[in-house]
Write an enzyme that holds these catalytic residues in place. Structure first.
Site, PDB file in Angstrom:
ATOM      1  N   TYR A  67      35.911  35.594  37.978  1.00 50.98           N
ATOM      2  CA  TYR A  67      36.462  36.454  39.031  1.00 50.98           C
ATOM      3  C   TYR A  67      35.927  37.875  38.954  1.00 50.98           C
ATOM      4  CZ  TYR A  67      40.199  39.963  39.819  1.00 50.98           C
ATOM      5  OH  TYR A  67      40.903  41.089  40.085  1.00 50.98           O
ATOM      6  N   PHE A  92      31.266  44.053  45.401  1.00 47.85           N
ATOM      7  CA  PHE A  92      31.295  45.481  45.713  1.00 47.85           C
ATOM      8  C   PHE A  92      29.885  46.056  45.786  1.00 47.85           C
ATOM      9  CE2 PHE A  92      35.744  45.136  44.353  1.00 47.85           C
ATOM     10  CZ  PHE A  92      36.356  45.869  45.374  1.00 47.85           C
ATOM     11  N   GLY A 147      32.134  38.124  39.644  1.00 50.65           N
ATOM     12  CA  GLY A 147      31.882  37.924  41.065  1.00 50.65           C
ATOM     13  C   GLY A 147      32.249  39.139  41.888  1.00 50.65           C
ATOM     14  N   CYS A 148      33.322  39.823  41.498  1.00 55.70           N
ATOM     15  CA  CYS A 148      33.746  41.012  42.233  1.00 55.70           C
ATOM     16  C   CYS A 148      32.759  42.166  42.058  1.00 55.70           C
ATOM     17  CB  CYS A 148      35.139  41.438  41.789  1.00 55.70           C
ATOM     18  SG  CYS A 148      36.463  40.375  42.426  1.00 55.70           S
ATOM     19  N   VAL A 149      32.142  42.274  40.883  1.00 51.12           N
ATOM     20  CA  VAL A 149      31.102  43.295  40.716  1.00 51.12           C
ATOM     21  C   VAL A 149      30.027  43.093  41.776  1.00 51.12           C
ATOM     22  CG1 VAL A 149      29.313  44.236  39.216  1.00 51.12           C
ATOM     23  CG2 VAL A 149      31.487  43.546  38.234  1.00 51.12           C
TER      24      VAL A 149
END
Length: 419
Positions: A379, A387, A382-384
């Site tokens: 999670y 953004f 993947g968020c890095v």
């Protein structure tokens, strides 16, 4: 077509990834710094039942697929690739090569996945009991686990990095202080912080500005941790955190309201009542600072019910565009006075959290189990990417409830140099 070659087709032959499978097959870039290992037929079953990111995530979380190397690097390389990119002829060839057995296997959901049926029994989306369960699923993992991932600040929201080489603690302090300065906190003011997490904002407001702050959270573990931290810091006369739904706050007449990372949990249909409720808590001339993750435009879906994030991380989470949020605030009566996008800062924040998890990996696995640790690894990495690639953003919006004379009660120019 071998099993390793099938996965190479899925991820992409030019992704710089090596593949190995339980049938002894290998494919991809020999000597690559990233290797995907398909460990059992169960991994194939997961992918067959849910082609795409959800199937791959289930296989990884359950331990039937391993990633050797940096998770962020892998996700960055395969960001735009999906099973839908495969021609029908290659899909048919893959099915023939695999054979019927893996495709017919049962693929039990990993225990970390939130069952939609379980949520449905708790009412419609964003009913109080259902919201409480969704928050419990994500935030009541383990305070010790969060201490390792978030660091001493226990701030689970986007930090603000004054410089690229600032530490995470410096950046979180800068974030809380930026919120405080936008709100123009002064001694004796009353602050309501909704979705307060582990109490970072109310403690900062009390310690640095002499403000009397009330924070509320739907996570019992967060509230207990915050209450203890407040007492140990000697801030009990000014700072308070309650375990409760923000909709149950009875007090009114607050000078300021901060909402840092809560709006994502509210839901599109509930936004008018959310902003209206907070408006009603403010004195005339009071300010609201809303800090939340957003979509980059208003064209994307606000919620992906079948996606990895919704199933494993933020059940019922919904992301709007900042334009939609601003319009909702304006329609309630707020005057918008400042807005900024901190997208790059969240990528930097998440990188620090990923590093913290890696540094405490063995302890984290012992504390919450391998499956949950893998959810977080997947999670956050993947968020890095999200953004960095402008798939999601982070916006702060400052709104003011005008007084009876339509005055915003602010100076002609702010006392700080806002970005």
């Amino acid at each position: 077509m071998t099993l390793a070659e099938i996965f190479e087709k899925i991820v992409g032959s030019d992704a710089g990834v090596q593949f190995s499978a339980y049938d002894g097959s290998k494919a991809g870039s020999a000597g690559a710094d990233i290797r995907i290992e398909v460990k059992s037929p169960q991994a194939v079953a997961y992918l067959a039942k849910a082609p795409g990111e959800l199937g791959l995530a289930r296989a990884y979380i359950s331990g039937h697929l391993d990633v050797h190397g940096d998770m962020y690097t892998l996700l960055d390389r395969m960001w735009s690739l999906t099973l839908n990119d495969l021609p029908l002829s290659e899909k048919v060839a893959a099915i023939r090569s695999i054979g019927p057995k893996p495709l017919m296997m049962k693929a039990p959901l990993p225990p970390q996945e939130m069952r939609r049926s379980a949520l449905a029994r708790l009412g419609s989306r964003h009913a109080k009991q259902r919201d409480a369960e969704a928050i419990h699923h994500h935030y009541d993992v383990s305070n010790k686990f969060y201490e390792w991932v978030l660091g001493p600040s226990m701030a689970y929201t986007c930090a603000v990095f004054p410089t690229a080489d600032a530490t995470l603690e410096e950046a979180q302090h800068t974030k809380f202080d930026l919120v405080a300065k936008k709100l123009e906190l002064k001694p004796g003011m009353r602050l309501l912080d909704v979705g307060c997490g582990w109490g970072g904002m109310v403690m900062h407001a009390a310690r640095e500005y002499g403000v009397k702050g009330l924070g509320v959270t739907l996570s019992r573990q967060q509230a207990e941790w915050a209450q203890k931290a407040i007492a140990e810091a000697g801030l009990s006369e000014l700072a308070e955190v309650r375990y409760m739904d923000y909709r149950d706050v009875a007090e009114t007449g607050f000078d300021r309201v901060s909402s840092i990372g809560l709006t994502e949990h509210i839901g599109k249909e509930q936004l008018p009542s959310y902003f209206s409720f907070l408006y009603g808590k403010l004195k005339p001339g009071g300010r609201l600072l809303n800090h939340c993750i957003t979509r980059p435009t208003g064209t994307e879906k606000t919620i992906n019910k079948g996606g990895f994030i919704n199933r494993y991380v933020f059940p019922d989470g919904e992301l709007e565009s900042v334009g939609h949020l601003v319009r909702q605030m304006e329609d309630i009566g707020y005057e918008i006075r400042h807005e900024e996008n901190l997208r790059e800062h969240y990528a930097l924040t998440l990188r620090e959290w990923c590093k913290n998890l890696d540094d405490h990996w063995d302890e984290a696995v012992a504390e919450v189990g391998m499956g949950t640790a893998r959810v977080w690894r997947l999670y956050m990495a993947g968020c890095v990417v999200g953004f960095e690639r402008n798939k999601v953003q982070l916006h702060q919006v400052l709104g003011i409830r005008l007084d009876d004379d339509a005055s915003a009660q602010i100076p002609l120019r702010p006392s700080i140099d806002w970005p």
